[in-house]
Design a protein around this motif. Structure first.
Motif: not given
Ligand SMILES: [Fe+2]
Length: 451
Positions: A218-242
């Motif tokens: 829920a935490w990551l799903d609620g914030l994912k739309d804020n990551w359009a400008m982010a660097n690779q850390m956004s992909l690491h957050l998706w790894w965390h969601r996995c």
């Protein structure tokens, strides 16, 4: 020499207003984990090649990619920065000192330089971030927490970058097991800036450590739309969601996210640099975890292996090197995996910097264990990992990332029905801070066998 100041009032010495403006943009984008970074550094250098701080930042950013291929450019930046020392402030000069130390492999010396910068200028967020980065990859998070604790009283919400400072502080607290305070400060950083991916990440770590998997999604799903400008850390957050999906047995969701985000080579951040250390770690770590849940990952190892084959002699990151060997072995490149281990062993014995001993104590045993596990030699996995397991922290990474090697140890001990080793390993995993080890999907069967 004109003088410009960054967002927090720290001096940048250059005669060129465009160079100063580009450096400010680069600095802010770096501190806020945005992908749009190097073009601004390059524009600053094009406008004023004699700007020593721009040269130092260029060198530090390239060095931070942990890619040996960039070493010649790092050396050039250091040379140019040294040449500009006469025009730099003492603070700027210290960044050149840090680059000199880090690029020569004296990483703790670089950290001590950042500490000196922060002692004089505690809100110099660049020094806080770079200190944390280096200490994270040495497993020295108590040291990092000391640093962020020392500078915290100097910060307030009126200083630009406060949310990023809070994100740093939160992660230090999480990795030192101060979960309640980490979550509170991490949530505050994100409340102030929803695009604050490092604060988002700190909270995600708290949630995985505490076994709050639905909260994590829920935490990551609620914030994912804020990551359009982010660097690779956004992909690491998706790894965390996995990770959260895996714990819930939702392997289809984890695999879909892997393909759409974690290793989607069509994404701009992966197109630009497909082999950045964090992305390679994310990929290898997730595929192994999926395979151990019985998932056929198809040919997904191949693109990771293709990139890894070009980096067999890259010894810039012990934790990444261990993942490289896991990748090579998984893709069937056993000979190249042995070559990589031999290369890191030669490096480790010759190196007089910080990383040689780390390779010997942790990186090489972890790499050998990953290779042995892929070969099905579970006795060898135990032989390599059991004596080294209490040193694995030295190769850095988070508790959640290093957990991969405990997962391998437990899998091998389970296959050999070595309950004595399972009891030792599960106790260690609890000691790493996971609050519900028997509830973890990778450890459930082992815990049940011991019950
Ligand atoms: Fe993480």
């Amino acid at each position: 020499m004109a003088v410009f100041h960054d967002a927090r009032g720290y001096r940048i010495s250059t005669d060129n207003a465009l160079a100063a403006a580009e450096i400010f943009t680069a600095l802010e984008n770096f501190l806020h984990w945005r992908a749009d970074l190097m073009p601004h550094v390059k524009a600053a250098l094009a406008a004023d090649p004699a700007c020593g701080f721009a040269q130092a930042l260029h060198g530090l950013l390239l060095y931070g990619t942990r890619n040996a291929a960039f070493r010649p450019m790092v050396v050039d930046s250091l040379k140019a920065a040294n040449a500009a020392r006469g025009a730099m402030s003492a603070r700027e000069g210290r960044y050149v000192d840090a680059l000199a130390a880090a690029s020569a492999g004296r990483i703790t010396e670089a950290v001590s330089v950042y500490e000196q910068i922060l002692a004089a200028d505690p809100t110099d967020l660049l020094a806080q971030r770079l200190a944390q980065f280096e200490l994270f990859w040495l497993g020295e998070m108590a040291w990092s927490a000391d640093i962020s604790g020392r500078v915290a009283p100097a910060w307030n919400e009126n200083i630009p970058g406060y949310s990023a400072h809070l994100g740093c502080r939160a992660f230090d607290l999480e990795e030192t097991h101060q979960f309640g305070e980490a979550e509170r400060i991490g949530r505050e950083s994100v409340a102030r800036d929803p695009a604050e991916v490092w604060g988002t990440h700190a909270v995600a770590h708290v949630l995985i450590m505490q076994g709050r998997h639905a909260d994590g999604i829920a935490w990551l799903d609620g914030l994912k739309d804020n990551w359009a400008m982010a660097n690779q850390m956004s992909l690491h957050l998706w790894w965390h969601r996995c990770l959260f999906h895996l714990e819930r047995g939702e392997t289809d969701a984890a695999l879909a996210i892997y393909d759409a985000w974690v290793r989607n080579r069509d994404l701009p951040v992966l197109k630009g640099m497909p082999d950045l250390y964090i992305d390679m770690q994310n990929g290898a770590s997730m595929l192994i975890r999926l395979e151990l849940r019985g998932i056929d990952v198809g040919d997904r190892w191949d693109e990771l292996a293709e990139l890894t084959l070009k980096r067999l002699d890259d010894h810039s990151s012990p934790f990444t090197s261990a993942h490289y060997v896991a990748i090579l072995a998984a893709a069937g490149h056993f000979a190249e995996a042995e070559t990589a281990i031999a290369s890191m062993t030669t490096f480790a014995h010759a190196d007089d910097g910080t990383l040689g001993p780390v390779y010997l104590a942790a990186g090489i045993p972890a790499a050998k264990a990953a290779l042995a596990h892929r070969k099905g030699d579970h006795e060898a996995v135990i032989r390599h990992l059991l004596p080294a397991r209490r040193a694995l922290w030295r190769m850095g990474g988070s508790h959640a990332q290093r957990d991969l090697f405990f997962i391998l140890l437990v899998d091998s001990a389970s296959k050999l029905d070595r309950r004595d080793i399972l009891s030792i390993a599960l106790a260690d995993i609890a000691g790493a801070g996971f609050v519900d080890v028997p509830g973890r999907v990778a450890y459930r069967d082992a815990a049940a066998a011991l019950a």
